[in-house]
Design an enzyme around this catalytic site. Structure first.
Site, PDB file in Angstrom:
ATOM      1  CD  GLU A 132      12.625  31.817  20.862  1.00 58.39           C
ATOM      2  OE1 GLU A 132      11.803  32.228  20.045  1.00 58.39           O
ATOM      3  OE2 GLU A 132      12.495  30.748  21.485  1.00 58.39           O
TER       4      GLU A 132
ATOM      5  CG  HIS B  58       7.217  15.608  26.178  1.00 59.07           C
ATOM      6  ND1 HIS B  58       7.922  14.842  27.084  1.00 59.07           N
ATOM      7  CD2 HIS B  58       6.409  14.748  25.502  1.00 59.07           C
ATOM      8  CE1 HIS B  58       7.548  13.575  26.968  1.00 59.07           C
ATOM      9  NE2 HIS B  58       6.643  13.483  26.013  1.00 59.07           N
ATOM     10  CD  GLU B  59       5.518  24.371  24.418  1.00 61.64           C
ATOM     11  OE1 GLU B  59       6.133  24.598  23.364  1.00 61.64           O
ATOM     12  OE2 GLU B  59       5.910  24.810  25.527  1.00 61.64           O
TER      13      GLU B  59
ATOM     14  CD  GLU C  14      10.386  27.773  23.467  1.00 65.12           C
ATOM     15  OE1 GLU C  14      10.078  26.624  23.817  1.00 65.12           O
ATOM     16  OE2 GLU C  14      10.341  28.133  22.270  1.00 65.12           O
TER      17      GLU C  14
ATOM     18  CD  GLU D 159      13.581  28.035  19.825  1.00 64.74           C
ATOM     19  OE1 GLU D 159      13.200  28.018  21.005  1.00 64.74           O
ATOM     20  OE2 GLU D 159      12.827  28.360  18.891  1.00 64.74           O
TER      21      GLU D 159
ATOM     22  CD  GLU E  79       9.921  29.487  17.088  1.00 62.34           C
ATOM     23  OE1 GLU E  79       9.226  28.476  17.125  1.00 62.34           O
ATOM     24  OE2 GLU E  79      10.390  30.018  18.115  1.00 62.34           O
TER      25      GLU E  79
HETATM   26  C1  NOJ Z   1       8.187  27.226  20.262  1.00 64.14           C
HETATM   27  C2  NOJ Z   1       9.180  26.297  19.642  1.00 64.14           C
HETATM   28  O1  NOJ Z   1      10.384  26.968  19.402  1.00 64.14           O
HETATM   29  C3  NOJ Z   1       8.597  25.731  18.370  1.00 64.14           C
HETATM   30  O2  NOJ Z   1       9.538  24.934  17.700  1.00 64.14           O
HETATM   31  C4  NOJ Z   1       7.349  24.970  18.696  1.00 64.14           C
HETATM   32  O3  NOJ Z   1       6.744  24.557  17.501  1.00 64.14           O
HETATM   33  C5  NOJ Z   1       6.351  25.846  19.471  1.00 64.14           C
HETATM   34  N1  NOJ Z   1       6.965  26.490  20.580  1.00 64.14           N
HETATM   35  C6  NOJ Z   1       5.193  25.035  19.987  1.00 64.14           C
HETATM   36  O4  NOJ Z   1       5.654  24.130  20.930  1.00 64.14           O
HETATM   37 CA    CA Z   2      11.055  29.148  20.304  1.00 64.39          CA
END
Ligand code: NOJ
Ligand code: CA
Length: 673
Positions: free
Chosen positions: A172, A376-377, A446, A464, A470
Site C-alpha cells: 500500500e 472476515h477481518e 492485505e 487489494e 481508503e
Molecule cells: C483494511 C481494508 O483494506 C479495508 O477495506 C477494511 O475496511 C479494513 N481493513 C478493515 O477490515
Molecule cells: Ca488495506
C-alpha cells in the site's frame, strides 16, 4: 554509426542463430532469448526485442542451506524444446478468450559438488519471457531449504522506472518515478521504459508455495542488475519445499508501448488450467457496502452509537442495491471482535454483533436478489483464522453466502512471519482452496500480490495489494497520478479491489459527523480526482468484484449513478486504446454487444482523441458520455460533470476533454443491427 546500429545486432543475431540450440524465439520471432552454460558452468541468459538488448547476459541459480551456492559447476544433461499454441476461455474477464502461444526450452542440469539435479524452463511468448526452476524428485534430496534465489536481470542503461520500495508486509504505497539506478530495492511488479520506448515489467507468475520475490539492484560491472531477493521466514530461511515441485515463474513482460503492456496476458497464461470442474457459481459482481462510513469516521466497525453494521442499516442497503442494479453488498463490522483488533484470537467469524441479525439479513438479501459478501477481518491472525475456517465457511454456505472479503490488517500471527513470505502464501492458498470447497468467491485485502492464479482458481476474484481508495479517507491520500500509474504497475499482476466510485470527492456531505480515527487533520482528507474520473476508474481499474465505494446517501437520486447502475462488468474483451505510465490511460471493455470506456488523466488536463474502430461495422450505437464539467478540475469544482448522448458507429472519432485530475466514462449500447 547508423549502419553500425543495424549491422551489430544483425551480426549478434547471426552468431546466436548459428549456435541455434542456444536460442529460443517468440512465435512471432520478435523476442529472442539466448541461453548457454559458460566456461565456469554458470547458466546464462540474454533477452532481445528486435535489435534491442533488454537483458544482458545474466546468471541464474540459488543457494541451499545444506549445499551452498548452486550457481556454477553446472552440467547440461539434456534439453527439450516444444511449441505450445492453445486457446482457453476464462470464467470471467477482462478478456475471456486467451491465446497461450509460446516456445519452450527445458534444460536439465546437474550441480557438480552437490550432485543436485534441477531443471530451468524458459518460455518465450510474443509479449515476454519467463523462466522457472524445477526441482525433480531424486534420491538424497527430499526437501530443500532455499536461503536465497540468485536470478539476475542485467538491464541495459538507466531506463525510467515506476516502483514501490520493497516491503515484506505491504504493497500500500505510492509509486516513485525515477531512473532505474535509484530504484534500489523494489516490490514487483516493477515497470520500466527504455530510451527507445519499449516497456518492460518484471514480476512473477503462479506464486503458490514459495515466498514472494522482491528485487535488489546491484551494480555488477557497471550494469544495473536486479537480483531476486525472497521474503524470509521468521527463521531467516527463504523457501522450504519438497522435491517434485517448481518455483514461480520469473517474468519479463515486453511491449512496444504502454497500452500493449497492459493488454499482455502472459502472467495469467503461465498459470495452470482451472482446477474446478464446475464454475457455474462464480460470477462477476458490482457491489456497494457499509464500508466508507467507517473510513471517513461517520460510522464504526465496533458496536456502539455509530455502529454501521446494524440489521436496519443492512436492510436499507439491500433495498437500495436491489432497486438499483447492484449485485452485492459487503457489510463490515457485522461480527464480534472489533474492539480487540490487533490482539491474538480477536475476531470471531461466526458470532454476529448484538445489533446485527445475520440470519435475518441473509434471508432478506436472498429474497431481494442481492448477494452478501461476508467480511472476515483477521487482523493478521492467520492461525486463529485457520482454526475457524471450516465452521465460518460452513455457516456462509448454510446462509447462501457465496462471496467473502478477507483482511489481514495487522502483524501476522505466528509472529515473525510476513504477509509476503512462504507461510502466508501457503495460508492464502489454503483460503482459496477451502473457499472453493464451500463454493465461495474471494476478495482478499492485505494479500499476497496477484500472479495470475485466477486461471487455476477462478474463485480468487480480486484483491487489494495497492494503496486504494481508503487512503483518501484518512491520510494525504492518493494523488491524481496514482490511479493512472497502477494500471501499468500493480495491475500487471491482475485485478485490483481499489474501490473507486466515491462521488462526494471533497467528503463534504457528512463533514459535521466525521470523527478522525487515523489522522490529526481531517481537512487534508479528500478524494484527489473529479467525479467523472471516479466513473472512469470504475472501468479502468478492472475487478470482477467492482465496488461503488461511497455511502448510500451520496448515491440516492444522483444522475451519475446511472453509469454504475447500467454497467455490465462481466467483460468479454478489453482494449487499451492509449496510455502513458503515470499520465493517462483510456480503456475500452466489451460485454456482449455493449462497450464501456474509461479515460483518465493525472494532474494535467488533456484532450484525447479515440477512434471507435472496435465497434461492429454497420451497426448503430448510442453513447452516453459522463464528462468533467466545463470549469471542473480536481482542485476546483471537482463534482461538476455533464451527461450527454450521441449516436455513434464503427470508425467514428471522439474527442475526450479531460480536466486536470479528471476523466470521462462512456457507456456505448447497441441500438440497431
Ligand atoms: C483494511 C481494508 O483494506 C479495508 O477495506 C477494511 O475496511 C479494513 N481493513 C478493515 O477490515
Ligand atoms: Ca488495506
Amino acid at each position: 554509426m547508423k549502419i553500425l546500429k543495424w549491422i551489430l545486432p544483425a551480426l549478434c543475431l547471426l552468431i546466436v542463430s548459428c549456435k541455434d540450440n542456444k536460442t529460443l524465439l517468440s512465435p512471432d520471432r520478435s523476442i529472442l532469448t539466448s541461453i548457454e552454460i559458460n566456461h565456469k558452468g554458470q547458466l546464462m541468459y540474454q533477452v532481445m526485442k528486435g535489435d534491442e538488448v533488454l537483458i544482458q547476459s545474466s546468471s541464474l541459480g540459488f543457494e541451499l542451506k545444506e549445499h551452498g551456492l548452486i550457481t556454477d559447476g553446472l552440467t547440461l544433461l539434456n534439453k527439450e524444446r516444444r511449441e505450445v499454441n492453445e486457446t482457453w476461455t476464462a470464467v470471467w474477464g477482462p478478456t475471456k478468450k486467451n491465446i497461450n502461444h509460446y516456445n519452450e526450452a527445458k534444460l536439465e542440469l546437474q550441480h557438480e559438488s552437490s550432485q543436485l539435479k534441477f531443471n530451468v524452463i524458459f518460455r518465450v511468448f510474443n509479449d515476454g519471457v519467463a523462466f522457472c526452476y524445477e526441482y525433480p524428485n531424486q534420491d538424497g534430496f527430499d526437501e530443500l531449504v532455499i536461503m536465497d534465489e540468485l536470478s539476475k536481470f542485467a538491464l541495459v542503461g538507466n531506463p525510467k522506472c515506476w516502483w514501490t520500495e520493497a516491503d515484506y508486509d505491504s504493497y500500500e504505497k505510492l509509486y516513485h518515478e525515477t531512473p532505474l539506478s535509484e530504484a534500489k530495492w523494489v516490490n514487483t511488479p516493477v515497470t520500466m521504459r527504455t530510451n527507445s520506448g519499449l516497456h518492460i515489467t518484471l514480476h512473477e507468475a503462479a506464486l503458490t508455495n514459495y515466498s514472494g520475490m522482491t528485487l535488489k539492484l546491484k551494480d555488477h560491472k557497471k550494469k544495473n542488475t536486479y537480483v531476486s531477493s525472497l521474503v524470509p521466514w521468521a527463521d531467516n530461511t527463504k523457501v522450504k519445499i519438497k522435491t517434485g515441485t517448481k518455483s514461480p515463474w520469473r517474468t519479463i513482460t515486453i511491449a512496444t508501448n504502454a497500452a500493449r503492456l497492459v493488454e499482455s496476458n502472459m502472467i495469467v497464461n503461465l498459470n495452470e488450467p482451472c482446477k474446478l470442474d464446475d464454475t457455474s457459481w462464480i460470477k462477476p459482481m458490482k457491489y456497494m457496502g457499509i464500508w466508507w462510513g467507517m473510513h471517513i469516521g461517520t460510522e464504526t466497525w465496533v458496536e456502539g452509537d455509530r455502529h454501521g453494521a446494524t440489521t436496519e442499516n443492512a436492510m436499507r442497503y439491500i433495498d437500495y442495491a436491489s432497486e438499483n442494479g447492484i449485485d452485492a453488498l459487503v457489510i463490515e463490522g457485522w461480527n464480534a471482535g472489533w474492539d480487540k483488533w490487533g490482539a491474538k484470537d480477536a475476531f470471531d467469524h461466526v458470532t454476529p454483533a448484538s445489533d446485527y441479525d445475520l440470519k435475518k439479513v441473509a434471508t432478506y438479501a436472498q429474497v431481494k436478489g442481492v448477494e452478501l459478501i461476508i467480511h472476515h477481518e483477521t487482523g493478521g491472525d492467520a492461525i486463529g483464522y485457520e482454526a475457524l475456517i471450516d465452521s465460518a465457511y460452513a455457516l456462509c454456505q448454510s446462509l447462501g453466502i457465496k462471496a467473502l472479503k478477507t483482511g489481514y490488517a495487522g502483524g501476522i500471527y505466528p509472529q515473525g512471519e510476513h504477509h509476503h513470505g512462504q507461510y502466508m502464501v501457503q495460508h492464502y492458498q489454503k483460503v482459496v482452496e477451502t473457499a472453493a470447497k464451500y463454493r465461495i468467491m474471494i476478495n482478499a485485502h492485505e494479500p499476497i500480490k496477484p500472479t495470475g492464479k485466477r486461471r487455476t482458481w477462478p474463485n480468487m476474484m480480486t484483491r487489494e495489494g495497492v494503496r486504494g481508495m481508503e487512503w483518501n479517507a484518512w491520510s494525504d491520500g492518493n494523488p491524481p497520478s496514482h490511479t493512472v500509474t497502477i494500471p501499468f504497475t500493480r495491475m500487471m499482476g491482475g485485478p485490483v479491489d481499489y474501490t473507486p466510485g466515491t462521488f462526494d470527492v471533497l467528503l463534504e456531505n457528512f463533514a459535521d459527523e466525521r470523527i478522525a480515527w487515523n489522522t490529526d487533520d481531517i481537512s487534508q482528507t479528500r478524494v484527489h480526482t473529479t467525479l467523472a474520473k471516479q466513473l472512469a476508474l470504475f472501468v479502468i481499474l478492472y475487478s470482477p468484484m467492482q465496488m461503488a465505494s461511497d455511502v448510500l446517501d451520496n448515491y440516492i437520486d444522483h444522475p451519475a449513478f446511472n453509469f454504475i447502475k447500467d454497467a455490465n462488468i462481466d467483460y468479454d474483451e478489453t482494449k487499451v486504446l492509449n496510455g502513458s505510465v503515470g499520465e493517462y490511460i483510456t480503456t475500452a471493455r466489451r460485454s456482449g454487444d455493449d462497450w464501456l470506456i474509461g479515460s483518465a488523466t493525472n494532474e494535467e488536463a488533456r484532450t484525447i482523441e479515440i477512434k471507435l474502430d472496435f465497434l461492429t461495422e454497420e451497426t448503430q450505437y448510442e453513447a452516453t458520455i459522463y464528462a468533467d464539467g466545463k470549469d471542473a478540475n480536481w482542485l476546483n469544482k471537482p463534482s461538476d460533470f455533464t451527461i450527454s448522448k450521441l449516436n455513434v458507429m464503427h470508425g467514428d472519432k471522439l474527442k475526450l476533454n479531460l480536466t486536470a485530475g479528471g476523466g470521462q466514462a462512456i457507456s456505448i449500447k447497441r441500438i440497431s443491427q
